[in-house]
Write a protein that holds these residues in place. Sequence first.
Motif, mmCIF file in Angstrom:
data_model
loop_
_atom_site.group_PDB
_atom_site.id
_atom_site.type_symbol
_atom_site.label_atom_id
_atom_site.label_comp_id
_atom_site.label_asym_id
_atom_site.label_seq_id
_atom_site.Cartn_x
_atom_site.Cartn_y
_atom_site.Cartn_z
ATOM 1 N N TYR A 189 0.842 -1.198 0.000
ATOM 2 C CA TYR A 189 0.000 0.000 0.000
ATOM 3 C C TYR A 189 0.875 1.244 0.000
ATOM 4 O O TYR A 189 1.920 1.263 0.640
ATOM 5 N N TRP A 190 0.399 2.268 -0.674
ATOM 6 C CA TRP A 190 1.000 3.590 -0.566
ATOM 7 C C TRP A 190 -0.013 4.521 0.093
ATOM 8 O O TRP A 190 -1.200 4.527 -0.259
ATOM 9 N N LEU A 219 -3.527 5.905 -1.051
ATOM 10 C CA LEU A 219 -3.294 6.233 -2.451
ATOM 11 C C LEU A 219 -3.597 5.041 -3.364
ATOM 12 O O LEU A 219 -4.418 5.122 -4.262
ATOM 13 N N ILE A 220 -2.894 3.907 -3.119
ATOM 14 C CA ILE A 220 -3.020 2.772 -4.028
ATOM 15 C C ILE A 220 -2.664 1.491 -3.290
ATOM 16 O O ILE A 220 -1.879 1.508 -2.346
ATOM 17 N N SER A 250 8.157 -1.717 -5.011
ATOM 18 C CA SER A 250 7.230 -0.829 -5.712
ATOM 19 C C SER A 250 7.842 0.559 -5.829
ATOM 20 O O SER A 250 8.626 0.982 -4.968
ATOM 21 N N THR A 251 7.478 1.242 -6.910
ATOM 22 C CA THR A 251 7.929 2.604 -7.122
ATOM 23 C C THR A 251 6.717 3.498 -7.337
ATOM 24 O O THR A 251 5.856 3.192 -8.172
ATOM 25 N N LEU A 252 6.674 4.584 -6.580
ATOM 26 C CA LEU A 252 5.639 5.605 -6.774
ATOM 27 C C LEU A 252 6.264 6.724 -7.587
ATOM 28 O O LEU A 252 7.339 7.221 -7.238
ATOM 29 N N ALA A 293 3.277 0.607 3.087
ATOM 30 C CA ALA A 293 2.979 -0.448 4.057
ATOM 31 C C ALA A 293 2.820 -1.763 3.311
ATOM 32 O O ALA A 293 2.500 -1.775 2.120
ATOM 33 N N SER A 294 3.049 -2.857 4.015
ATOM 34 C CA SER A 294 2.819 -4.160 3.402
ATOM 35 C C SER A 294 2.094 -5.070 4.382
ATOM 36 O O SER A 294 2.131 -4.857 5.598
ATOM 37 N N SER A 295 1.401 -6.058 3.843
ATOM 38 C CA SER A 295 0.739 -7.057 4.678
ATOM 39 C C SER A 295 0.801 -8.392 3.958
ATOM 40 O O SER A 295 1.114 -8.462 2.762
#
Lengths: 112, 115
Positions: free
Chosen positions: B33-34, B46-47, B75-77, B93-95
């Motif tokens: 997640y961003w 955001l995404i 990931s790259t934003l 964040a990650s899960s």
Amino acid sequence: QQPVQSPQAVILREGEDAVINCSSSKALYSVHWYRQKHGEAPVFLMILLKGGEQKGHDKISASFNEKKQQSSLYLTASQLSYSGTYFCGTEDVGAGSYQLTFGKGTKLSVIP
Amino acid sequence: GAGVSQTPSNKVTEKGKYVELRCDPISGHTALYWYRQSLGQGPEFLIYFQGTGAADDSGLPNDRFFAVRPEGSVSTLKIQRTERGDSAVYLCASSSGTGEDNEQFFGPGTRLTVL
């Protein structure tokens, strides 16, 4: 629409208790609680799922009233390390994407 | 094991420039997640990625913002034509992405300042 947290700020002396509330206008699947210290990442505290549950570890516990769409975080016998901003993040029923909508936070200051 | 890492920790850029922010999630976490956090506010979604695909990008403010996760890990934003209003802390964040419990673990964030 973001959940509403109350109070906005609270000052405690070491050893005192506090309650932080989180209220949503939407049906909730889960509520997540985080603590963030200044300039640091939010730290996960606990998650409560629908079905009305309570959780706790050490001196921090929480409840989730699914019908009222409310959750409360309970801090007992507060320690200096509890200082920080507490955020609730809500996951809406039917959202489908696990995204969390966060409240504006409750700033907790514990003083000696 | 290592937590979520983000680079750079700080990024200062000029209005109109392009920036890339990187997130390295916890090993084995399929969901990423961003979020964006402005001063005095909670994180704003955001995404969300599940694996390589963007499962929900409804929080991206406009088409200047784009994110990728080509191999299902890092990931790259990407933000094009940055504006002063883009200044904020960008959190990743990650899960695990499985089960009922969706505990999201946050990285330290990238503080973006657009001059």
